[in-house]
Design an enzyme around this catalytic site. Structure first.
Site, PDB file in Angstrom:
ATOM      1  N   ASP A  18       0.819  -1.211   0.000  1.00 22.00           N
ATOM      2  CA  ASP A  18       0.000   0.000   0.000  1.00 22.00           C
ATOM      3  C   ASP A  18       0.853   1.262   0.000  1.00 22.00           C
ATOM      4  O   ASP A  18       0.542   2.231  -0.694  1.00 22.00           O
ATOM      5  CB  ASP A  18      -0.926  -0.027   1.224  1.00 22.00           C
ATOM      6  N   ALA A  20       3.884   1.781  -1.197  1.00 18.22           N
ATOM      7  CA  ALA A  20       4.480   2.004  -2.516  1.00 18.22           C
ATOM      8  C   ALA A  20       3.445   2.522  -3.509  1.00 18.22           C
ATOM      9  O   ALA A  20       3.720   3.460  -4.283  1.00 18.22           O
ATOM     10  CB  ALA A  20       5.109   0.712  -3.035  1.00 18.22           C
ATOM     11  N   LYS A 156       8.730   4.205   9.867  1.00 21.75           N
ATOM     12  CA  LYS A 156       8.363   3.829  11.229  1.00 21.75           C
ATOM     13  C   LYS A 156       7.444   2.593  11.154  1.00 21.75           C
ATOM     14  O   LYS A 156       6.874   2.325  10.080  1.00 21.75           O
ATOM     15  CB  LYS A 156       7.650   4.986  11.922  1.00 21.75           C
ATOM     16  N   ASP A 185      10.228  10.318   8.699  1.00 24.36           N
ATOM     17  CA  ASP A 185       9.014  10.836   9.317  1.00 24.36           C
ATOM     18  C   ASP A 185       8.391  11.716   8.249  1.00 24.36           C
ATOM     19  O   ASP A 185       8.844  12.845   8.018  1.00 24.36           O
ATOM     20  CB  ASP A 185       9.325  11.636  10.590  1.00 24.36           C
ATOM     21  N   HIS A 186       7.363  11.209   7.572  1.00 24.34           N
ATOM     22  CA  HIS A 186       6.887  11.905   6.377  1.00 24.34           C
ATOM     23  C   HIS A 186       6.365  13.300   6.677  1.00 24.34           C
ATOM     24  O   HIS A 186       6.274  14.143   5.782  1.00 24.34           O
ATOM     25  CB  HIS A 186       5.816  11.078   5.653  1.00 24.34           C
ATOM     26  N   HIS A 248       5.785  12.003  15.070  1.00 34.50           N
ATOM     27  CA  HIS A 248       5.266  13.210  14.428  1.00 34.50           C
ATOM     28  C   HIS A 248       5.159  14.385  15.393  1.00 34.50           C
ATOM     29  O   HIS A 248       5.635  15.492  15.114  1.00 34.50           O
ATOM     30  CB  HIS A 248       3.894  12.950  13.819  1.00 34.50           C
ATOM     31  N   LYS A 353     -10.494  16.984  10.557  1.00 36.57           N
ATOM     32  CA  LYS A 353      -9.167  16.527  10.157  1.00 36.57           C
ATOM     33  C   LYS A 353      -8.276  17.738   9.962  1.00 36.57           C
ATOM     34  O   LYS A 353      -8.606  18.658   9.202  1.00 36.57           O
ATOM     35  CB  LYS A 353      -9.251  15.732   8.854  1.00 36.57           C
TER      36      LYS A 353
END
Length: 536
Positions: A18, A20, A156, A185-186, A248, A353
């Site tokens: 998922d 990728a 992670k 850490d995106h 994060h 969100k």
């Protein structure tokens, strides 16, 4: 990035997964469309699933169609891009496949004139990290003998606690030196996260007041409306504390709180972030029970639709004590931030969100000539990270007209509201920097270890204490105790407006009720904050 700079072969372990599909292939295509993908570059996908190279490329095409910020068509640029992708099916735990991989990479070195440069991307479950690294070592695929280089990118979770993280790090360091390890850490790849340092250091009216003398409190929110979804197996082991706070949220805190780095290169920035983590006040058992709130969502409504509770999600223990919400009050014990509370909040199935950071400045002292003209609201800087990206500033002004009523106004810069602006995704920047050998937006081992040192005592206290779950309704703002965390300090959570921009002033000026955890009526600041020696 054309020509030789960044020339390499990217090997993706877990190439049919998922991550990728949703992130890596769309990011690579965007780099290609932007003209910064190296000319001498290829991708080898590795996974267990049997698939031909053409079948692999068709899957990539579909992934880009679904998830890329650029449209892709079968003609045009697609064939030239697709030819760069190759596929090898084998079991990652068996060494025989790595010999085949080594042979293919040697052939591609000749095809693309790449002098042995590799990026190994571990887009796999954590239990596969060690087997992949061990097999890379046995096959001699990561010797890092100049002039070629080999780098490791991994996602992670980097361990479950400090002990497991240290074990993993020892395994990795047997093959890769620290400067060749790119821990992702995106969130650090997001545009507004990169902007935090510039916002602070490049503006004369922020940096002089970026300290305890002028800032009352800072609130960091990373909230979601989604539930656990298909991640229940991972989430049951991790929970919100390990999944979000350990990485994060503490990374956001370090960028907000760090001192001036000696430069913007990676080592200087990392050094200052590490200093912040070292200055985090450790939490005793008593403080954990008082200042850290955990929650778990029950059934409720999101956007008018009924949703089930966490314990009803597929793969979740019906009696699970896994937290899906964390709120905490923490302090940084250094000269700049002594006494300033940092409030952290993250959770799933919440009302909105959004990732937003609120820097609330100290209130001015009560002055008689203002008392008849309205309440002075706190000055506020809001950094909006996601889904909208930008900066929001709250000021006090006189209301137009013959009276002298003082009202708050909002000033906004939105980076991605324009229809013609298509902001790069985080993984585009991260992949680009890994190719160039720039680790500035990646997490160093010292940061990982110090974050676990802070988190482990919280997890230990929770493991020994009882909690009644679920304790908040899906679609709400979390457990009541999270609102109490600020109310006892004379504060309430500022409202996260999420994706709303056109009605942002209305979101702020007419925020919900105290039970929502919102900030109605613009309270002045922490109780007792207006002291005689407060700066004007």
């Amino acid at each position: 990035m054309t020509g030789q700079n960044g020339a390499c072969i990217l090997v993706i372990f877990g190439a049919t997964g998922d991550l990728a599909r949703r992130k890596l292939y769309p990011a690579l295509y965007a780099l290609y469309r932007d003209g910064v993908l190296p000319d001498r570059f290829a991708v080898v996908g590795v996974a267990r699933r049997e698939k031909t190279a053409e079948g692999f490329r068709r899957d990539i095409f579909q992934a880009i169609q679904q998830h890329s910020r650029f449209k892709v068509e079968a003609g045009g640029e697609w064939p030239a891009f697709a030819r760069r992708f190759y596929y090898l099916p084998f079991n990652l735990r068996e060494g025989s496949g790595y010999a085949t991989l080594k042979k293919l990479l040697a052939e591609l070195d000749g095809t693309y004139n790449v002098p042995g440069n590799r990026i190994f991307y571990l887009a796999v479950a954590p239990e596969n990290f060690a087997p992949v690294i061990d097999n890379l070592a046995v096959a001699g695929l990561a010797d890092n003998e100049p002039p070629s280089w080999q780098r490791l990118m991994l996602e992670k979770p980097l361990g479950y606690d400090l002990a497991s993280a240290e074990t993993l790090n020892r395994q990795i360091r047997r093959l890769f030196a620290e400067e060749h390890i790119y821990r992702i850490d995106h969130y650090l790849g997001k545009e507004m996260i990169q902007n935090i340092t510039v916002l602070r250091l490049a503006n004369a009216f922020f940096e002089p007041v970026w300290n305890r003398n002028y800032i009352d409190n800072i609130q960091i929110n990373l909230v979601e409306t989604v539930g656990v979804g298909e991640r229940s197996a991972y989430y049951e082991k991790a929970g919100a504390l390990r999944d979000m706070v350990q990485n994060h949220m503490l990374q956001l805190l370090t960028l907000i709180a760090m001192e001036h780095p000696a430069g913007l290169e990676s080592a200087a920035v990392r050094d200052e972030k590490v200093k912040v983590l070292r200055s985090l006040r450790p939490l005793t058992e008593k403080q954990v029970l008082k200042d850290v709130v955990r929650g778990q969502y029950g059934a409720g409504r999101i956007d008018g639709q009924k949703v089930i509770g966490y314990r009803e999600e597929a793969g979740v223990d019906p009696a699970s004590d896994t937290e899906t919400f964390v709120a905490a009050k923490v302090f940084i014990d250094n000269f700049r931030w002594a006494g300033v509370p940092f409030y952290l909040r993250t959770g799933k199935r919440l009302a909105v969100k959004g990732t937003e950071i609120f820097i609330q400045f100290r209130s001015l002292p009560e002055i008689n000539y203002f008392k008849d003209y309205g309440v002075l609201t706190p000055n506020m800087l809001v950094i909006r990270v996601h889904p909208l990206e930008g900066v929001h500033l709250q000021l006090n002004v006189k209301k137009p007209g013959t009276g002298n009523l003082i009202i708050p106004i909002t000033m906004d810069f939105c980076q991605n509201c324009g229809m013609d602006l298509n902001s790069p995704e985080a993984y585009e920047r991260l992949l680009y920097d890994a190719m160039r050998g720039d680790p500035a937006l990646f997490t160093g081992w010292d940061e990982v270890a110090l974050a676990w040192r802070f988190i482990d005592p919280i997890a230990a206290v929770w493991a020994q204490s009882d909690v009644l779950f679920p304790n908040y309704v899906a679609g709400s703002w979390g457990p009541v105790a999270a609102a109490d965390l600020l109310l006892r300090d004379g504060l309430r959570w500022w409202p996260v407006c999420g994706g709303r921009q056109a009605d942002l002033p209305d979101c702020w000026l007419n925020a919900g009720t105290p039970a929502d955890g919102f900030y109605p009526g613009f309270m002045k600041g922490r109780a007792g904050a207006e002291t005689a020696d407060q700066p004007h």
